[in-house]
Design a protein around this motif. Structure first.
Motif, PDB file in Angstrom:
ATOM      1  N   ARG A 199       7.682  17.206  17.910  1.00 59.98           N
ATOM      2  CA  ARG A 199       9.042  16.801  18.261  1.00 59.98           C
ATOM      3  C   ARG A 199       9.638  17.653  19.381  1.00 59.98           C
ATOM      4  O   ARG A 199      10.602  17.234  20.050  1.00 59.98           O
ATOM      5  N   LEU A 200       9.076  18.839  19.626  1.00 59.10           N
ATOM      6  CA  LEU A 200       9.649  19.732  20.629  1.00 59.10           C
ATOM      7  C   LEU A 200       9.769  19.100  22.021  1.00 59.10           C
ATOM      8  O   LEU A 200      10.804  19.260  22.672  1.00 59.10           O
ATOM      9  N   PRO A 201       8.727  18.397  22.541  1.00 57.28           N
ATOM     10  CA  PRO A 201       8.895  17.775  23.865  1.00 57.28           C
ATOM     11  C   PRO A 201      10.084  16.829  23.931  1.00 57.28           C
ATOM     12  O   PRO A 201      10.797  16.785  24.940  1.00 57.28           O
ATOM     13  N   GLU A 202      10.314  16.069  22.850  1.00 62.54           N
ATOM     14  CA  GLU A 202      11.467  15.167  22.806  1.00 62.54           C
ATOM     15  C   GLU A 202      12.773  15.953  22.932  1.00 62.54           C
ATOM     16  O   GLU A 202      13.695  15.559  23.653  1.00 62.54           O
ATOM     17  N   LEU A 203      12.840  17.092  22.233  1.00 65.41           N
ATOM     18  CA  LEU A 203      14.056  17.897  22.251  1.00 65.41           C
ATOM     19  C   LEU A 203      14.292  18.529  23.616  1.00 65.41           C
ATOM     20  O   LEU A 203      15.422  18.882  23.960  1.00 65.41           O
ATOM     21  N   LEU A 204      13.210  18.666  24.399  1.00 63.51           N
ATOM     22  CA  LEU A 204      13.326  19.251  25.730  1.00 63.51           C
ATOM     23  C   LEU A 204      13.503  18.192  26.812  1.00 63.51           C
ATOM     24  O   LEU A 204      13.458  18.498  27.998  1.00 63.51           O
ATOM     25  N   GLY A 205      13.645  16.932  26.392  1.00 67.93           N
ATOM     26  CA  GLY A 205      13.943  15.879  27.343  1.00 67.93           C
ATOM     27  C   GLY A 205      12.824  14.896  27.616  1.00 67.93           C
ATOM     28  O   GLY A 205      13.016  13.916  28.345  1.00 67.93           O
ATOM     29  N   ALA A 206      11.646  15.116  27.038  1.00 62.75           N
ATOM     30  CA  ALA A 206      10.518  14.205  27.254  1.00 62.75           C
ATOM     31  C   ALA A 206      10.662  12.970  26.358  1.00 62.75           C
ATOM     32  O   ALA A 206      11.439  12.973  25.403  1.00 62.75           O
ATOM     33  N   PRO A 207       9.901  11.911  26.645  1.00 64.91           N
ATOM     34  CA  PRO A 207       9.938  10.727  25.790  1.00 64.91           C
ATOM     35  C   PRO A 207       9.503  11.062  24.363  1.00 64.91           C
ATOM     36  O   PRO A 207       8.642  11.920  24.147  1.00 64.91           O
ATOM     37  N   ALA A 208      10.095  10.386  23.395  1.00 64.85           N
ATOM     38  CA  ALA A 208       9.787  10.640  21.992  1.00 64.85           C
ATOM     39  C   ALA A 208       8.378  10.166  21.656  1.00 64.85           C
ATOM     40  O   ALA A 208       7.971   9.069  22.032  1.00 64.85           O
ATOM     41  N   ILE A 209       7.633  11.021  20.931  1.00 65.31           N
ATOM     42  CA  ILE A 209       6.286  10.675  20.497  1.00 65.31           C
ATOM     43  C   ILE A 209       6.322  10.082  19.090  1.00 65.31           C
ATOM     44  O   ILE A 209       5.551   9.192  18.743  1.00 65.31           O
ATOM     45  N   ILE A 210       7.228  10.612  18.273  1.00 64.76           N
ATOM     46  CA  ILE A 210       7.415  10.118  16.912  1.00 64.76           C
ATOM     47  C   ILE A 210       8.837   9.563  16.816  1.00 64.76           C
ATOM     48  O   ILE A 210       9.641   9.755  17.724  1.00 64.76           O
ATOM     49  N   PRO A 211       9.177   8.817  15.738  1.00 61.30           N
ATOM     50  CA  PRO A 211      10.526   8.234  15.628  1.00 61.30           C
ATOM     51  C   PRO A 211      11.620   9.254  15.911  1.00 61.30           C
ATOM     52  O   PRO A 211      11.598  10.375  15.394  1.00 61.30           O
ATOM     53  N   SER A 212      12.584   8.857  16.716  1.00 61.60           N
ATOM     54  CA  SER A 212      13.623   9.774  17.178  1.00 61.60           C
ATOM     55  C   SER A 212      14.558  10.182  16.051  1.00 61.60           C
ATOM     56  O   SER A 212      14.835   9.418  15.124  1.00 61.60           O
ATOM     57  N   ASN A 213      15.039  11.427  16.127  1.00 58.96           N
ATOM     58  CA  ASN A 213      16.027  11.946  15.193  1.00 58.96           C
ATOM     59  C   ASN A 213      17.358  12.033  15.944  1.00 58.96           C
ATOM     60  O   ASN A 213      17.526  12.887  16.808  1.00 58.96           O
ATOM     61  N   PRO A 214      18.319  11.146  15.648  1.00 61.31           N
ATOM     62  CA  PRO A 214      19.563  11.118  16.434  1.00 61.31           C
ATOM     63  C   PRO A 214      20.334  12.421  16.382  1.00 61.31           C
ATOM     64  O   PRO A 214      20.954  12.827  17.363  1.00 61.31           O
ATOM     65  N   ARG A 215      20.325  13.105  15.242  1.00 62.78           N
ATOM     66  CA  ARG A 215      21.050  14.375  15.138  1.00 62.78           C
ATOM     67  C   ARG A 215      20.430  15.412  16.048  1.00 62.78           C
ATOM     68  O   ARG A 215      21.130  16.214  16.690  1.00 62.78           O
ATOM     69  N   ALA A 216      19.094  15.421  16.127  1.00 73.29           N
ATOM     70  CA  ALA A 216      18.396  16.392  16.965  1.00 73.29           C
ATOM     71  C   ALA A 216      18.628  16.120  18.443  1.00 73.29           C
ATOM     72  O   ALA A 216      18.742  17.050  19.248  1.00 73.29           O
ATOM     73  N   VAL A 217      18.717  14.854  18.811  1.00 69.50           N
ATOM     74  CA  VAL A 217      18.927  14.498  20.217  1.00 69.50           C
ATOM     75  C   VAL A 217      20.317  14.927  20.677  1.00 69.50           C
ATOM     76  O   VAL A 217      20.499  15.438  21.786  1.00 69.50           O
ATOM     77  N   ILE A 218      21.312  14.767  19.797  1.00 66.94           N
ATOM     78  CA  ILE A 218      22.684  15.131  20.140  1.00 66.94           C
ATOM     79  C   ILE A 218      22.838  16.643  20.272  1.00 66.94           C
ATOM     80  O   ILE A 218      23.503  17.141  21.186  1.00 66.94           O
ATOM     81  N   ASP A 219      22.226  17.383  19.363  1.00 66.03           N
ATOM     82  CA  ASP A 219      22.346  18.849  19.367  1.00 66.03           C
ATOM     83  C   ASP A 219      20.962  19.446  19.102  1.00 66.03           C
ATOM     84  O   ASP A 219      20.623  19.784  17.969  1.00 66.03           O
TER      85      ASP A 219
END
Length: 218
Positions: free
Chosen positions: A29-49
């Motif tokens: 999930r770390l790449p998603e949190l750093l701005g990369a495309p999501a590899i696994i289902p997105s976590n909306p709370r994590a994307v916001i903060d």
């Protein structure tokens, strides 16, 4: 490391396997949190903060994986300097894991299906307890109270490994009920996983204490 026995290698392999799913899913999930495309289902709370969950993933991974190495008798016996160095890293990672867990519990808006009052109270209590155990472990080892140090770190480690036991219980529940638990049942399972870990930790502590008492009498 040739100083580690086969039994200890087996212990490390078991812990790493047990920690595999929560650690790997978190790291993926770390790449998603750093701005990369999501590899696994997105976590909306994590994307916001993303900051607290990013720190939590890193802290938890280090605490659970490197922390397992700290329990090896061979490392403590033959590489005490390395044990102390890793201990500082593990203690810091554990505090980061616990405090960011508390941060997310309080700051994130969870739907009732994913976090009810029981789970909220459990997360807050156990996050604070984990930091307290690590702090006491540091005080104990500085006072040369080795047994108290090890017991406190084992209790903290039991809390830190909660996600691994939760994953195992969720997989069993999904296999049995053929659906994902939510609401109070989910809260109960989550808190139950920490309870199981702490109960096992207490059994190990009592068993170790009893064995040493028996050796002293003999």
């Amino acid at each position: 490391m040739h100083i580690i026995s086969r039994r200890e290698w087996a212990f490390l392999a078991l812990v790493f396997l047990y920690s595999f799913i929560p650690a790997v899913v978190g790291l993926i999930r770390l790449p998603e949190l750093l701005g990369a495309p999501a590899i696994i289902p997105s976590n909306p709370r994590a994307v916001i903060d993303p900051l607290p969950i990013t720190l939590h993933i890193l802290g938890s991974s280090v605490f659970c994986l490197v922390g397992a190495v700290q329990f090896l008798p061979s490392l403590r016996r033959y590489r005490p300097a390395l044990h102390r160095t890793l201990g500082r890293i593990v203690a810091a990672a554990g505090c980061i894991s616990a405090l960011t867990g508390l941060w997310m519990t309080v700051a994130y808006a969870f739907p009732d299906a994913l976090q009810g009052p029981l789970l909220y109270a459990g997360r807050v209590t156990l996050s604070l307890a984990m930091v307290a155990f690590i702090a006491w472990a540091i005080v104990a080892i500085r006072s040369r109270k080795v047994a108290a140090h090890r017991a406190a770190m084992l209790r903290a480690y039991a809390i830190g490994q909660g996600a691994s036991t939760q994953t195992a219980l969720f997989l069993c529940a999904m296999a049995f009920f053929d659906t994902e638990l939510q609401g109070f049942a989910r809260d109960l399972l989550m808190v139950g996983a920490w309870t199981i870990n702490l109960a096992i930790a207490e059994l190990l502590i009592r068993r170790t204490f009893a064995a040493r008492t028996s050796d002293a009498v003999i």
